[in-house]
Design a protein around this motif. Structure first.
Motif, mmCIF file in Angstrom:
data_model
loop_
_atom_site.group_PDB
_atom_site.id
_atom_site.type_symbol
_atom_site.label_atom_id
_atom_site.label_comp_id
_atom_site.label_asym_id
_atom_site.label_seq_id
_atom_site.Cartn_x
_atom_site.Cartn_y
_atom_site.Cartn_z
ATOM 1 N N PRO A 246 5.081 -2.685 -8.066
ATOM 2 C CA PRO A 246 4.422 -2.028 -6.917
ATOM 3 C C PRO A 246 4.851 -2.610 -5.577
ATOM 4 N N THR A 249 8.028 -0.906 -4.490
ATOM 5 C CA THR A 249 7.703 0.412 -3.937
ATOM 6 C C THR A 249 7.162 0.294 -2.522
ATOM 7 N N ASN A 305 10.886 7.105 1.424
ATOM 8 C CA ASN A 305 9.951 7.543 0.393
ATOM 9 C C ASN A 305 10.707 8.094 -0.805
ATOM 10 N N ALA A 308 12.038 5.183 -2.671
ATOM 11 C CA ALA A 308 10.971 4.528 -3.420
ATOM 12 C C ALA A 308 10.667 5.272 -4.707
ATOM 13 N N ASP A 309 10.609 6.605 -4.643
ATOM 14 C CA ASP A 309 10.349 7.409 -5.842
ATOM 15 C C ASP A 309 11.417 7.185 -6.902
ATOM 16 N N TYR A 312 11.435 3.375 -8.217
ATOM 17 C CA TYR A 312 10.335 3.005 -9.108
ATOM 18 C C TYR A 312 10.570 3.550 -10.508
#
Length: 322
Positions: A246, A249, A305, A308-309, A312
């Motif tokens: 996390p 992310t 973003n 990050a998607d 992860y």
């Protein structure tokens, strides 16, 4: 990670960017329907000159024609001319990207490293005085408005104890080059970077603490201890790597805000970055500059973003699409 998932995420990011593009045009025309009227308020510029300026910038055209022109120019990375300087917007803002990336980049790295280490220490010593001290101190800084914290540091270390410069990125009277020039920049960078580091330290600390506490309840840590591994090895080999997911992310998402800078902090320390450029454009109002900055900030957030998607899913097989 399959191609369909990546395509879906990329299309979603592109759709969001198109939505921002539309909002970017209409929002500022709602806020400033007559930017030249605001810009020249109180001046003695003749009315015909104001009308000529509106015509030069295309503001006398119907809204739909302005929108079509805006889309065409943006597709060519042409953001128009600044109302204040009459220079191309990109020429005005491109030199201010580097100072913001330097300031917020350094602050982001420091806050992430220090915050994660502090959060892990607090989690591993849950309920102890160390835990309470770390959690309380980091959250106190996190709850402070960053501009107020900046003014406190500015007063303490630039006025009362004049250890650092009051503002700016370098000493304008200095002609230093090489290492001396970088040392001068570092001296000017210290206080604004410290402000942002302290302001965002608590975010990483609380996420790291929470993530490690979740991991510490897993069965595989009990098994590792039952095998005779010391706590140091259990923490290093098993707990920490899984608790970092996390945080990775969060770090990727926060990088999206690097270009947006810290408007209040840059203003307090007179740092010549995008944040200060935004403040100057709002005072105008300088509509083309505001549009370009808003689009630049939004594109950075959308891009990171997306990163990050994808990152992860790549790091954690449990959430990969079938």
């Amino acid at each position: 990670m399959n191609a369909a998932y990546v395509t879906k995420k990329v299309v979603g990011a592109f759709s969001t960017l198109l939505f921002v593009l539309v909002i970017n045009f209409f929002l500022f025309r709602v806020v400033a329907d007559d930017p030249f009227g605001s810009l020249l308020r109180g001046s003695r510029v003749p009315t015909d000159k104001v009308e000529q300026l509106r015509s030069d910038f295309g503001l006398d055209e119907p809204t739909w024609k302005q929108f079509v022109l805006y889309l065409r120019q943006t597709a060519q990375l042409d953001f128009g001319l600044s109302f204040q300087t009459r220079q191309p917007v990109w020429d005005d803002i491109q030199g201010k990207i580097w100072p913001t990336v330097l300031l917020v980049g350094v602050s982001a790295i420091l806050s992430m490293v220090i915050g994660v280490v502090a959060g892990f220490i607090a989690a591993w010593r849950r309920g102890s005085a160390t835990d309470y001290s770390i959690t309380s101190s980091t959250m106190v800084f996190y709850s402070m408005p960053d501009f107020w914290l900046g003014m406190l540091l500015l007063y303490a270390f630039a006025v009362v104890l004049p250890c650092f410069p009051v503002g700016g990125m370098s000493d304008l009277r200095s002609d230093a080059t090489g290492i001396a020039a970088w040392a001068d920049i570092a001296k000017h960078l210290f206080l604004p970077a410290l402000t942002l580091t302290l302001a965002y330290l608590g975010e990483y600390a609380i996420v790291a603490r929470s993530a490690l506490l979740d991991v510490m309840g897993e069965d595989y840590l009990t098994v590792a201890r039952a095998k005779g591994l010391r706590d140091v090895m259990v923490r290093r080999r098993h707990a920490v790597p899984n608790a970092l997911l996390p945080i990775v992310t969060l770090a990727a998402i926060n990088l999206g805000f690097v270009l947006s800078g810290a408007i209040a902090v840059e203003t307090v320390f007179s740092w010549p970055g995008l944040g200060r450029a935004t403040t100057d454009a709002i005072r105008g109002p300088d509509l083309p500059v505001l549009q370009a900055l808003f689009l630049l900030f939004s594109a950075a957030v959308i891009f990171f973003n997306l990163v990050a998607d994808l990152l992860y899913v790549w790091l954690d097989p449990r959430v990969r699409p079938s």
